[in-house]
Design a protein around this motif. Structure first.
Motif, PDB file in Angstrom:
ATOM      1  N   ASP A 102     -50.187  14.052  12.559  1.00  0.00           N
ATOM      2  CA  ASP A 102     -49.434  15.268  12.950  1.00  0.00           C
ATOM      3  C   ASP A 102     -50.031  16.084  14.102  1.00  0.00           C
ATOM      4  O   ASP A 102     -49.432  17.062  14.524  1.00  0.00           O
ATOM      5  CB  ASP A 102     -49.209  16.235  11.766  1.00  0.00           C
ATOM      6  CG  ASP A 102     -48.410  15.627  10.629  1.00  0.00           C
ATOM      7  OD1 ASP A 102     -47.875  14.516  10.822  1.00  0.00           O
ATOM      8  OD2 ASP A 102     -48.314  16.263   9.571  1.00  0.00           O
ATOM      9  N   HIS A 152     -47.262   8.770  16.012  1.00  0.00           N
ATOM     10  CA  HIS A 152     -46.708   9.230  14.729  1.00  0.00           C
ATOM     11  C   HIS A 152     -45.324   9.849  14.959  1.00  0.00           C
ATOM     12  O   HIS A 152     -44.952  10.779  14.270  1.00  0.00           O
ATOM     13  CB  HIS A 152     -47.685  10.245  14.118  1.00  0.00           C
ATOM     14  CG  HIS A 152     -47.374  10.649  12.705  1.00  0.00           C
ATOM     15  ND1 HIS A 152     -47.105   9.735  11.706  1.00  0.00           N
ATOM     16  CD2 HIS A 152     -47.298  11.870  12.116  1.00  0.00           C
ATOM     17  CE1 HIS A 152     -46.891  10.393  10.581  1.00  0.00           C
ATOM     18  NE2 HIS A 152     -46.995  11.688  10.792  1.00  0.00           N
ATOM     19  N   HIS A 181     -41.225  13.963  14.949  1.00  0.00           N
ATOM     20  CA  HIS A 181     -41.536  14.050  13.518  1.00  0.00           C
ATOM     21  C   HIS A 181     -40.368  14.613  12.705  1.00  0.00           C
ATOM     22  O   HIS A 181     -40.531  15.015  11.555  1.00  0.00           O
ATOM     23  CB  HIS A 181     -42.790  14.894  13.270  1.00  0.00           C
ATOM     24  CG  HIS A 181     -43.501  14.562  11.989  1.00  0.00           C
ATOM     25  ND1 HIS A 181     -43.033  14.933  10.764  1.00  0.00           N
ATOM     26  CD2 HIS A 181     -44.650  13.876  11.745  1.00  0.00           C
ATOM     27  CE1 HIS A 181     -43.871  14.509   9.821  1.00  0.00           C
ATOM     28  NE2 HIS A 181     -44.848  13.856  10.397  1.00  0.00           N
TER      29      HIS A 181
HETATM   30 ZN   LIG Z   1     -46.675  13.342   9.454  1.00  0.00          ZN
END
Ligand SMILES: [Zn+2]
Length: 321
Positions: A126, A175, A179
């Motif tokens: 994150d 990632h 998100h």
């Molecule tokens: Zn995450």
């Protein structure tokens, strides 16, 4: 005469053998380079196709997001103008949903059964965040390399964080750019666009062409409208390996503390020879930063145990088989 005849026969046999050997050698001398040429031509063709695809992707990105990026980079280099507060950024992305996939550790390998070193991979999802620098300082202090599965944060204040992750020798993984589950898992096309956007954003920011991915929520997230297998084969075609985890700090669970994070990691490491540890680098995860020094000390104190970053040689832990 008879003796001479036998000698002749012996000689002619030798000559025949020699001829055969020369023929075989000539054939090999012709065949081997031909085979190598064919193999190289195929490889060249594949690389060329990849190069053309990357150039097209880069062009697509520059046309679509180029202006935004050049502002971010120039501001970042000039010391950074903070364009958005961390809270605003989270509001923009709809907030970072929790990575909630639970991991079944019941099948944990018995360390007694496996010889050799235990490898522990610390991974942070994150980021970057307001804590990235502090996490990097701790890793530096203990001389430990980790892996950061980052998102796309087009804010000049994060430019240095992306760069420092790379300069300090950590692995930069992806990632997703946004998100946002509702976006990236809405269709295969949406996932691919988000992926390309992040990969090129990271390349333009750090010079690294990232090769590792962690699905938001893990590959067993259960919220994707697209069959995760389809996304996996897209990643495979893009030469990207995805990594889930077998140990979670559970720092995204309500009520977590420095102590609970420590216990969730340190109590589980002895169960595996190959530990991929999930943690978060996020504004609301202060406890993770507080727990980190003791976590590293405890792991380093374990016998035959090393902390290493993810590389091409790292066996993936994947929830979806
Ligand atoms: Zn995450």
């Amino acid at each position: 005469m008879a003796v001479g005849g036998r000698k002749d026969k012996v000689y002619s046999k030798k000559i025949k053998r020699l001829r055969r050997a020369i023929l075989v050698a000539v054939a090999a001398a012709c065949l081997i380079p031909t085979c190598i040429c064919v193999i190289l031509a195929i490889r060249y063709d594949r690389l060329n196709a990849k190069y053309e695809q990357s150039t097209a992707d880069l062009e697509w990105y520059r046309q679509k997001y180029g202006d935004e990026l050049s502002i971010v980079l120039s501001e970042g280099q000039n010391g950074g103008t903070v364009r958005a507060a961390e809270e605003d950024l989270n509001a923009e992305t709809g907030g970072f949903e929790q990575d909630y996939a639970e991991v079944d550790t019941s099948g944990a390998q018995n360390p007694e059964d496996i010889e050799g070193t235990r490898y522990v991979y610390l991974t942070f999802d994150d980021g970057p965040s307001i804590y990235t620098d502090e996490i990097l300082d701790i890793l530096q202090e203990f001389d430990v390399k980790a892996t950061f599965f980052v998102c796309g944060k087009p804010d000049s204040k994060y430019v240095e964080a992306y760069k420092r992750i790379v300069e300090d020798g950590h692995t930069l993984g992806m990632h997703s750019y946004s998100h946002k589950y509702s976006d990236i898992y809405s269709s295969k096309e949406a996932f691919e666009e988000d992926f390309k956007k992040l990969r090129i954003f990271l390349y333009e920011t750090t010079g690294v062409w990232a090769n590792y991915y962690r699905f938001p929520g893990g590959s067993s997230n259960g919220v994707s409208h697209v069959n995760i297998k389809e996304l996996e084969s897209f990643l495979e075609d893009s030469d990207v390996t995805f990594y889930d985890w077998n140990i979670s700090a559970k720092d995204d669970k309500a009520g977590n503390t420095k102590e609970s994070i420590y216990a969730n990691i340190v109590d589980n490491v002895p169960k595996f020879k190959h530990c991929i540890v999930l943690m978060h680098d996020a504004a609301d995860k202060r406890s993770t930063v507080d727990a980190l020094p003791d976590v590293i000390k405890a792991i380093k104190a374990m016998d035959d145990t090393v902390i290493v970053p993810i590389t091409d040689n790292t066996l993936p832990v994947q929830h979806i088989k």
